[in-house]
Design a protein around this motif. Structure first.
Motif, PDB file in Angstrom:
ATOM      1  N   LEU A  83     -24.272 -54.348 -25.478  1.00 12.49           N
ATOM      2  CA  LEU A  83     -24.665 -53.834 -26.782  1.00 12.49           C
ATOM      3  C   LEU A  83     -23.695 -54.484 -27.761  1.00 12.49           C
ATOM      4  O   LEU A  83     -22.578 -54.029 -27.937  1.00 12.49           O
ATOM      5  CB  LEU A  83     -24.570 -52.308 -26.832  1.00 12.49           C
ATOM      6  N   HIS A  84     -24.124 -55.596 -28.354  1.00 17.65           N
ATOM      7  CA  HIS A  84     -23.211 -56.433 -29.129  1.00 17.65           C
ATOM      8  C   HIS A  84     -22.792 -55.734 -30.422  1.00 17.65           C
ATOM      9  O   HIS A  84     -23.582 -55.052 -31.073  1.00 17.65           O
ATOM     10  CB  HIS A  84     -23.884 -57.766 -29.484  1.00 17.65           C
ATOM     11  N   ASN A  85     -21.536 -55.965 -30.790  1.00 17.36           N
ATOM     12  CA  ASN A  85     -21.015 -55.388 -32.025  1.00 17.36           C
ATOM     13  C   ASN A  85     -20.153 -56.393 -32.772  1.00 17.36           C
ATOM     14  O   ASN A  85     -19.077 -56.071 -33.259  1.00 17.36           O
ATOM     15  CB  ASN A  85     -20.195 -54.125 -31.730  1.00 17.36           C
ATOM     16  N   TYR A  86     -20.619 -57.660 -32.821  1.00 15.01           N
ATOM     17  CA  TYR A  86     -19.871 -58.645 -33.594  1.00 15.01           C
ATOM     18  C   TYR A  86     -19.765 -58.160 -35.042  1.00 15.01           C
ATOM     19  O   TYR A  86     -20.738 -57.657 -35.618  1.00 15.01           O
ATOM     20  CB  TYR A  86     -20.583 -60.003 -33.587  1.00 15.01           C
ATOM     21  N   PRO A  87     -18.588 -58.292 -35.639  1.00 18.31           N
ATOM     22  CA  PRO A  87     -18.441 -57.804 -37.018  1.00 18.31           C
ATOM     23  C   PRO A  87     -19.337 -58.576 -37.977  1.00 18.31           C
ATOM     24  O   PRO A  87     -19.475 -59.797 -37.883  1.00 18.31           O
ATOM     25  CB  PRO A  87     -16.949 -58.058 -37.314  1.00 18.31           C
ATOM     26  N   ALA A  88     -19.966 -57.840 -38.899  1.00 19.73           N
ATOM     27  CA  ALA A  88     -20.791 -58.494 -39.923  1.00 19.73           C
ATOM     28  C   ALA A  88     -19.871 -59.174 -40.926  1.00 19.73           C
ATOM     29  O   ALA A  88     -18.964 -58.548 -41.482  1.00 19.73           O
ATOM     30  CB  ALA A  88     -21.672 -57.468 -40.620  1.00 19.73           C
ATOM     31  N   VAL A  89     -20.075 -60.453 -41.139  1.00 23.80           N
ATOM     32  CA  VAL A  89     -19.209 -61.228 -42.029  1.00 23.80           C
ATOM     33  C   VAL A  89     -20.042 -61.719 -43.211  1.00 23.80           C
ATOM     34  O   VAL A  89     -20.970 -62.513 -43.030  1.00 23.80           O
ATOM     35  CB  VAL A  89     -18.580 -62.429 -41.296  1.00 23.80           C
ATOM     36  N   PRO A  90     -19.733 -61.275 -44.432  1.00 24.63           N
ATOM     37  CA  PRO A  90     -20.471 -61.794 -45.586  1.00 24.63           C
ATOM     38  C   PRO A  90     -20.090 -63.251 -45.843  1.00 24.63           C
ATOM     39  O   PRO A  90     -18.912 -63.607 -45.837  1.00 24.63           O
ATOM     40  CB  PRO A  90     -20.014 -60.877 -46.728  1.00 24.63           C
ATOM     41  N   PHE A  91     -21.085 -64.095 -46.023  1.00 21.77           N
ATOM     42  CA  PHE A  91     -20.851 -65.513 -46.301  1.00 21.77           C
ATOM     43  C   PHE A  91     -21.108 -65.712 -47.777  1.00 21.77           C
ATOM     44  O   PHE A  91     -22.260 -65.781 -48.217  1.00 21.77           O
ATOM     45  CB  PHE A  91     -21.783 -66.362 -45.432  1.00 21.77           C
ATOM     46  N   GLU A  92     -20.053 -65.816 -48.568  1.00 19.52           N
ATOM     47  CA  GLU A  92     -20.175 -65.820 -50.016  1.00 19.52           C
ATOM     48  C   GLU A  92     -19.636 -67.123 -50.589  1.00 19.52           C
ATOM     49  O   GLU A  92     -18.435 -67.415 -50.488  1.00 19.52           O
ATOM     50  CB  GLU A  92     -19.431 -64.621 -50.613  1.00 19.52           C
ATOM     51  N   LEU A  93     -20.523 -67.906 -51.177  1.00 23.25           N
ATOM     52  CA  LEU A  93     -20.139 -69.109 -51.895  1.00 23.25           C
ATOM     53  C   LEU A  93     -20.357 -68.862 -53.385  1.00 23.25           C
ATOM     54  O   LEU A  93     -21.338 -68.211 -53.769  1.00 23.25           O
ATOM     55  CB  LEU A  93     -20.975 -70.305 -51.438  1.00 23.25           C
ATOM     56  N   PRO A  94     -19.475 -69.350 -54.235  1.00 30.70           N
ATOM     57  CA  PRO A  94     -19.624 -69.091 -55.670  1.00 30.70           C
ATOM     58  C   PRO A  94     -20.933 -69.654 -56.218  1.00 30.70           C
ATOM     59  O   PRO A  94     -21.242 -70.840 -56.044  1.00 30.70           O
ATOM     60  CB  PRO A  94     -18.405 -69.806 -56.281  1.00 30.70           C
ATOM     61  N   GLY A  95     -21.719 -68.766 -56.837  1.00 28.44           N
ATOM     62  CA  GLY A  95     -22.969 -69.182 -57.451  1.00 28.44           C
ATOM     63  C   GLY A  95     -24.098 -69.420 -56.481  1.00 28.44           C
ATOM     64  O   GLY A  95     -25.151 -69.935 -56.876  1.00 28.44           O
ATOM     65  N   ILE A  96     -23.908 -69.041 -55.195  1.00 30.41           N
ATOM     66  CA  ILE A  96     -24.912 -69.330 -54.177  1.00 30.41           C
ATOM     67  C   ILE A  96     -25.184 -68.061 -53.365  1.00 30.41           C
ATOM     68  O   ILE A  96     -24.249 -67.365 -52.950  1.00 30.41           O
ATOM     69  CB  ILE A  96     -24.444 -70.461 -53.241  1.00 30.41           C
ATOM     70  N   GLU A  97     -26.449 -67.794 -53.154  1.00 28.20           N
ATOM     71  CA  GLU A  97     -26.846 -66.691 -52.279  1.00 28.20           C
ATOM     72  C   GLU A  97     -27.096 -67.246 -50.879  1.00 28.20           C
ATOM     73  O   GLU A  97     -27.876 -68.177 -50.700  1.00 28.20           O
ATOM     74  CB  GLU A  97     -28.108 -66.025 -52.814  1.00 28.20           C
ATOM     75  N   ALA A  98     -26.395 -66.684 -49.890  1.00 25.36           N
ATOM     76  CA  ALA A  98     -26.498 -67.175 -48.509  1.00 25.36           C
ATOM     77  C   ALA A  98     -27.138 -66.112 -47.632  1.00 25.36           C
ATOM     78  O   ALA A  98     -26.862 -64.917 -47.772  1.00 25.36           O
ATOM     79  CB  ALA A  98     -25.122 -67.534 -47.967  1.00 25.36           C
ATOM     80  N   SER A  99     -27.998 -66.551 -46.725  1.00 23.54           N
ATOM     81  CA  SER A  99     -28.632 -65.630 -45.780  1.00 23.54           C
ATOM     82  C   SER A  99     -28.856 -66.352 -44.460  1.00 23.54           C
ATOM     83  O   SER A  99     -29.209 -67.532 -44.431  1.00 23.54           O
ATOM     84  CB  SER A  99     -29.962 -65.106 -46.335  1.00 23.54           C
ATOM     85  N   GLY A 100     -28.633 -65.642 -43.371  1.00 24.30           N
ATOM     86  CA  GLY A 100     -28.829 -66.225 -42.049  1.00 24.30           C
ATOM     87  C   GLY A 100     -30.300 -66.387 -41.724  1.00 24.30           C
ATOM     88  O   GLY A 100     -31.147 -65.601 -42.168  1.00 24.30           O
ATOM     89  N   LEU A 101     -30.615 -67.411 -40.958  1.00 18.62           N
ATOM     90  CA  LEU A 101     -31.978 -67.645 -40.499  1.00 18.62           C
ATOM     91  C   LEU A 101     -32.050 -67.418 -39.004  1.00 18.62           C
ATOM     92  O   LEU A 101     -31.127 -67.801 -38.270  1.00 18.62           O
ATOM     93  CB  LEU A 101     -32.409 -69.083 -40.817  1.00 18.62           C
ATOM     94  N   PRO A 102     -33.119 -66.795 -38.526  1.00 14.87           N
ATOM     95  CA  PRO A 102     -33.230 -66.569 -37.076  1.00 14.87           C
ATOM     96  C   PRO A 102     -33.349 -67.885 -36.333  1.00 14.87           C
ATOM     97  O   PRO A 102     -34.043 -68.815 -36.779  1.00 14.87           O
ATOM     98  CB  PRO A 102     -34.500 -65.718 -36.941  1.00 14.87           C
ATOM     99  N   GLY A 103     -32.670 -67.972 -35.208  1.00 18.73           N
ATOM    100  CA  GLY A 103     -32.733 -69.164 -34.385  1.00 18.73           C
ATOM    101  C   GLY A 103     -33.490 -68.904 -33.104  1.00 18.73           C
ATOM    102  O   GLY A 103     -34.033 -67.814 -32.885  1.00 18.73           O
TER     103      GLY A 103
END
Length: 471
Positions: free
Chosen positions: A381-401
């Protein structure tokens, strides 16, 4: 007579011919007490690769691309390509694991890790801006899928590859392919955090982590050879004594994937069962593991069960900021004898998990010599910490692989593993992916395992204190 000072030792080492200097350093290091936790290594030069890395290297030679993992991030906003390139190079420079080559040692004792001084960034750029939206979507899906099968070469130092897909002036997808020999699940959060800092503040802001992966590998082999390491290994093996080794499938190993989910909501036993577990001090993982142990015991006809569970292996806080392959598997042995009630079984599972996780310093390939693993089913039951990926002026979102390929990572012998069930609790749901060996297991078998878990939880809720939950 006073012991020589570190400065005196350094001067003596410097006076030796270069060919003898590293050997002398290793001999001196072997005479020092080995700490219980990793520390920065003295000197430079190659260090022994971990047993897991040696196994992954063998798999890579046999099946190129087997050890590749893939991640993709959508970036919406005005992206500075030059800053991104500099930030990526800075992250490679920060982490020795991303600059390693894994090659054979001159004496044939085992593979060595050699760190390149200069990072080598492999970043390709594909311009899709002139294509239709449908074509762009198809190209992104294709690149993400193909990235997961990219043949990388740890022996040549080609352990990562990046591709930047330009979909429009303000829309990009960054795809990272990385070899599991140097990059685990936790590393993805570390990598993205560093990449954001390097893009925002410049690569010079990326100071080296407290401990590098090479510090860990250097320490691990010395600790395993020390009296403390030998004692812990013997104690852990004694705790698994009598557990039969899982037999390899006669037909070998052929991967299958299945999306799985545990039902929640009205009529589902899951929420109430997790609350029952919490009352006994059991985490959701422990509660589900206890129910799974009952299902496996019925299937195998035994009085105890061993289940493998992946562990992050970052047992020292200083390891949390490093990229590397620290993952190990801890076999959890749960006794089901004596007709326990479900609360009693939860207490046994809680103690067994705590004992197993306290032994994350022991690599599974050393614990289970000769590939003889005592588990045929892996559960997490995975519990990797959620890490916000924040670049200035850019909205980032993960894509399913594509579905993960973990059986080679988690099993000394993948042919001996029937299934690896990896779940994640997110947005009120518990679900994920099961990998299974098609030579021994069908999708219906995996579904039956999880259906059996839910049945055990229903019985436990109907009569929480009744003995004989294992029947």
């Amino acid at each position: 007579m006073a012991a020589p000072t570190d400065t005196g030792v350094d001067r003596a080492l410097a006076a030796l011919p270069e060919a003898k200097r590293e050997l002398a350093r290793l001999l001196l290091a072997s005479r020092r007490p080995v700490p219980a936790r990793p520390a920065p290594r003295s000197g430079a030069g190659p260090v022994p690769a971990t047993a897991l890395q040696a196994r992954l290297l063998r798999w890579e030679r046999h099946r190129p691309g087997t050890g590749t993992g893939s991640h993709a991030v959508r970036l919406t906003g005005r992206l500075d390509h030059g800053r991104l390139r500099e930030a990526l190079t800075g992250v490679l420079a920060r982490h020795e694991a991303l600059r390693c080559r894994i090659s054979g040692s001159p004496d044939g004792a085992g593979p060595l890790l050699t760190v390149d001084d200069t990072p080598r960034l492999r970043l390709a750029r594909t311009d899709l801006t002139r294509h239709s939206e449908a074509t762009r979507r198809k190209a992104v899906r294709r690149e993400i899928t193909e990235s997961a099968g990219t043949a990388l070469s740890p022996e040549d130092g080609r352990t990562s590859r990046f591709r930047l897909l330009c979909l429009g002036p303000d829309e990009h997808v960054l795809v990272l392919a990385s070899h599991l020999a140097v990059f685990d699940g936790w590393s993805s959060g570390v990598f993205l955090t560093d990449l954001a800092a390097g893009y925002r503040d410049g690569p010079e802001s990326l100071a080296p982590p407290e401990l590098q992966f090479t510090d860990y590998t250097d320490w691990q082999w010395r600790w395993l050879a020390s009296p403390d390491g030998a004692t812990e290994l013997a104690r852990r093996r004694a705790g698994l004594a009598g557990a039969p080794a899982a037999p390899p499938a006669p037909g070998g190993f052929e991967r299958g994937h299945l999306a799985v989910r545990l039902g929640r909501g009205p009529g589902s036993p899951l929420d109430a069962a997790l609350a029952l577990g919490a009352a006994e001090g059991a985490t959701p993982f422990m509660t589900l593991l206890a129910a799974l142990a009952v299902v496996l015991a019925r299937r195998e006809g035994g009085t105890d069960v061993v289940v493998g569970t992946p562990a992050a292996g970052r047992f020292a806080t200083q390891l949390e900021g490093a990229v590397g392959q620290f993952t190990t598997v801890v076999p959890v042995r749960i006794a089901l004898s004596g007709k326990p009630s479900f609360p009693e079984l939860l207490r046994r599972a809680r103690a067994a998990v705590a004992e197993a996780l306290s032994n994350q310093r022991l690599p599974v390939d050393v614990l289970c010599t000769g590939g003889a693993q005592p588990y045929s089913v892996l559960f997490a039951l995975h519990n990797y910490p959620a890490v916000p990926f924040e670049l200035p002026g850019i909205e980032a979102s993960g894509l399913p692989g594509p579905p993960a390929r973990h059986l080679e990572l988690y099993s000394p012998d993948p042919a001996a593993t029937s299934a690896c069930i990896g779940l994640v609790e997110r947005d009120g749901e518990i679900g994920g992916t099961a990998e299974f060996n098609r030579r021994t297991t069908a999708p219906e078998d995996v579904k039956a395992l999880l259906g059996g878990v839910e049945d055990v939880l229903r019985r436990a809720l109907a009569s929480p204190t009744a003995p004989g939950i294992t029947r």
